[in-house]
Design an enzyme around this catalytic site. Sequence first.
Site, short mmCIF file in Angstrom:
data_model
loop_
_atom_site.label_atom_id
_atom_site.label_comp_id
_atom_site.label_asym_id
_atom_site.label_seq_id
_atom_site.Cartn_x
_atom_site.Cartn_y
_atom_site.Cartn_z
N LYS A 40 0.83 -1.21 0.00
CA LYS A 40 0.00 0.00 0.00
C LYS A 40 0.86 1.26 0.00
O LYS A 40 0.64 2.17 -0.77
CB LYS A 40 -0.90 0.07 1.24
CG LYS A 40 -1.98 -0.98 1.32
CD LYS A 40 -2.89 -0.73 2.53
CE LYS A 40 -2.18 -0.65 3.86
NZ LYS A 40 -1.84 -1.90 4.51
N ARG A 115 -9.66 1.01 8.88
CA ARG A 115 -9.25 -0.34 9.27
C ARG A 115 -10.29 -1.02 10.15
O ARG A 115 -10.11 -2.17 10.53
CB ARG A 115 -7.94 -0.24 10.07
CG ARG A 115 -6.69 -0.62 9.28
CD ARG A 115 -5.53 -0.35 10.20
NE ARG A 115 -4.33 -1.04 9.91
CZ ARG A 115 -3.32 -0.52 9.23
NH1 ARG A 115 -3.44 0.65 8.66
NH2 ARG A 115 -2.21 -1.20 9.08
N ARG A 151 11.51 -6.26 5.77
CA ARG A 151 11.44 -4.83 5.42
C ARG A 151 12.41 -3.99 6.25
O ARG A 151 12.45 -4.09 7.47
CB ARG A 151 10.01 -4.36 5.62
CG ARG A 151 9.79 -2.89 5.45
CD ARG A 151 8.35 -2.56 5.20
NE ARG A 151 7.44 -2.93 6.28
CZ ARG A 151 6.13 -2.77 6.22
NH1 ARG A 151 5.58 -2.26 5.13
NH2 ARG A 151 5.36 -3.10 7.23
N ARG A 184 11.33 -1.92 11.34
CA ARG A 184 10.29 -1.29 12.15
C ARG A 184 10.01 -2.17 13.36
O ARG A 184 10.00 -3.39 13.23
CB ARG A 184 9.00 -1.15 11.31
CG ARG A 184 8.78 0.23 10.77
CD ARG A 184 7.71 0.29 9.74
NE ARG A 184 6.45 -0.31 10.16
CZ ARG A 184 5.36 -0.33 9.38
NH1 ARG A 184 5.39 0.23 8.20
NH2 ARG A 184 4.26 -0.89 9.80
N ARG A 195 -0.50 -8.80 13.68
CA ARG A 195 -1.12 -7.79 12.81
C ARG A 195 -2.02 -8.47 11.77
O ARG A 195 -3.07 -7.95 11.41
CB ARG A 195 -0.05 -6.96 12.11
CG ARG A 195 0.39 -5.80 12.99
CD ARG A 195 1.71 -5.23 12.59
NE ARG A 195 1.75 -4.73 11.24
CZ ARG A 195 2.87 -4.60 10.53
NH1 ARG A 195 4.02 -4.96 11.06
NH2 ARG A 195 2.84 -4.12 9.32
#
Length: 235
Positions: A40, A115, A151, A184, A195
Amino acid sequence: MSTTILALLLTMPFLLLGAVETAPNNPLVVILMGPPASGKGTQAVRLSKELNILHLSTGDLLRDNIKRQTDLGKKAKGYIDAGQLVPDELVLSILFDRMEQSDARKGVLLDGFPRTVAQAKALDKYFTNEKVVIINLKVPDEVIIRRSTGRLTCQACGAICNSYFSPPAKEGICDKCGGQLMQRTDDKLETVQNRLKVYYDQTQPVLEYYKDKVIQIDGNRAPDAVFQDLRHAVQ
Ligand code: ADP
């Protein structure tokens, strides 16, 4: 009164109005949905530039508040680090505050919002005559886990790379600017799994809420291919 002064006085309001940036009648709102790490963020940056609308990521807004140690940031940090959603009232206040600023008038691309169904309902109330396009990026769970846990974000320039799919030439160093690459805090395996669970429990129902308004796009492809489909979808 001379006719020149009278003419000036009569045209003044129109001259002033012309100087103020007017908003389009039906500003475009793109809602970009998808599981965590579905791409996204990357696509949102590119698409918002192409459409010349403001990119608003609730994740970025929250992280910015955490960095600046605002009250809101302090409240949000615990939820984010645990892979949970930040309570609706905090997210709504931060987002709607930002949407009141003048650069949002030309249109917005919402990344990571709504969300929850409550957020979607609040958004419905907020919008009046906007043209809304809702897109969902579909990506399988196993790909999401590798994308998230691999990531890495550059602390200096914000560039993103991935230790599995696009490793930096030198470990821990950004190829683009030489800055330090960091994971992160919410990209650790356990948090990512959490998540994902939160996504299925709380965000999947938003897709059901929007029903056939949602344009589905396969996000498990090269970024350029995904982008072409996104462009198509908003046209
Ligand atoms: P990703 O898409 O990779 O999950 P984001 O940057 O969109 O990452 O969000 C990171 C975290 O910020 C989420 O896990 C959640 O805790 C919080 N967050 C972001 N947007 C929202 C939202 N709309 N509602 C509640 N929490 C949010």
